[in-house]
Design an enzyme around this catalytic site. Sequence first.
Site, PDB file in Angstrom:
ATOM      1  N   SER A  99       0.865  -1.341  -0.045  1.00  0.00           N
ATOM      2  CA  SER A  99       0.116  -0.001  -0.062  1.00  0.00           C
ATOM      3  C   SER A  99       0.874   1.240   0.037  1.00  0.00           C
ATOM      4  CB  SER A  99      -1.018  -0.061   1.244  1.00  0.00           C
ATOM      5  OG  SER A  99      -2.085   0.816   1.102  1.00  0.00           O
ATOM      6  N   ASP A 206      -9.883  -4.818  -4.376  1.00  0.00           N
ATOM      7  CA  ASP A 206      -9.183  -4.361  -3.139  1.00  0.00           C
ATOM      8  C   ASP A 206     -10.089  -3.084  -2.960  1.00  0.00           C
ATOM      9  OD1 ASP A 206      -7.635  -2.249  -2.002  1.00  0.00           O
ATOM     10  OD2 ASP A 206      -5.909  -2.756  -2.986  1.00  0.00           O
ATOM     11  N   HIS A 236      -7.040  -6.093  -0.281  1.00  0.00           N
ATOM     12  CA  HIS A 236      -6.069  -4.978  -0.114  1.00  0.00           C
ATOM     13  C   HIS A 236      -4.714  -5.857   0.638  1.00  0.00           C
ATOM     14  CE1 HIS A 236      -3.907  -1.405  -0.259  1.00  0.00           C
ATOM     15  NE2 HIS A 236      -3.779  -1.289   1.137  1.00  0.00           N
TER      16      HIS A 236
END
Length: 267
Positions: A99, A206, A236
């Site tokens: 991320s 996601d 995610h």
Amino acid sequence: MRPTDDTALIPGAEPFSHRGSDVGVLLCHGFTGSPRSLRPWAEYLAAAGLSVELPRLPGHGTVWTDMAGTTTDDWYAEVERALLDLSGRCSEVFVMGLSMGGALSLRLAQEHPGLVRGLVLVNPSLAVEDLRLPVIAPFRNLVARFLPTTPGVESDIAKQDGGRGEGGYDRVPTAAAATLPKLWRAVQEGLSGLRTPILAYRSPQDHVVGPRSLRILARRAVNARLTIHLLHDSYHVATLDHDAADIFDGSLAFVRAHAGSGEGADR
């Protein structure tokens, strides 16, 4: 700003360090997350004999109020410190991130091309998903007085494993979030000059980072060899999800393929 909040650590959110071979890996966790999201990955790479560092970003892994006074500059400074330390005792270093940790990883490669041999990114965050952030950014301290937090998306994981999560926050500090566009802009502007090999993983399902980030990476990183794999069974936080083993195996194979190859790091 260095963290001073160790007494309130979420269980499992502590940093991880392992001294192994002279090939090192730096792992960067994401925004409002903690090292717990990457701990199994770190342990896997350590068991393979690599030297591994997984730092905890300032303000993370405790309570959201600790994070409210931190910025992307603080988080970048922490991973940069870890990179310099690791490169001082390893002949080659790879950087991997989840991320926002993907954005930090890319920034490290842009700022230190001679130190980063290769990058592995999992659902990297490189662009605005909340269109309010660029508007809030110049007034983040003022806005934070009236809206100190917004709801977060913590532990976006498809796998049901008895409640084990990433050790993140369910609230997002507004002031801290408003500093993200600065990091994203810097990363985007530097992508064309990046020559480091990149292995990227993307979860189509996601709920935190949309497809725009990977499209930007593919369109702008024109001088880097980019390989993309889709993770159809994960959300995610794929490093704790059904496809985790594929990520771990693929990242180790990537390191073994590029270590000593002369590609990537300009020494």
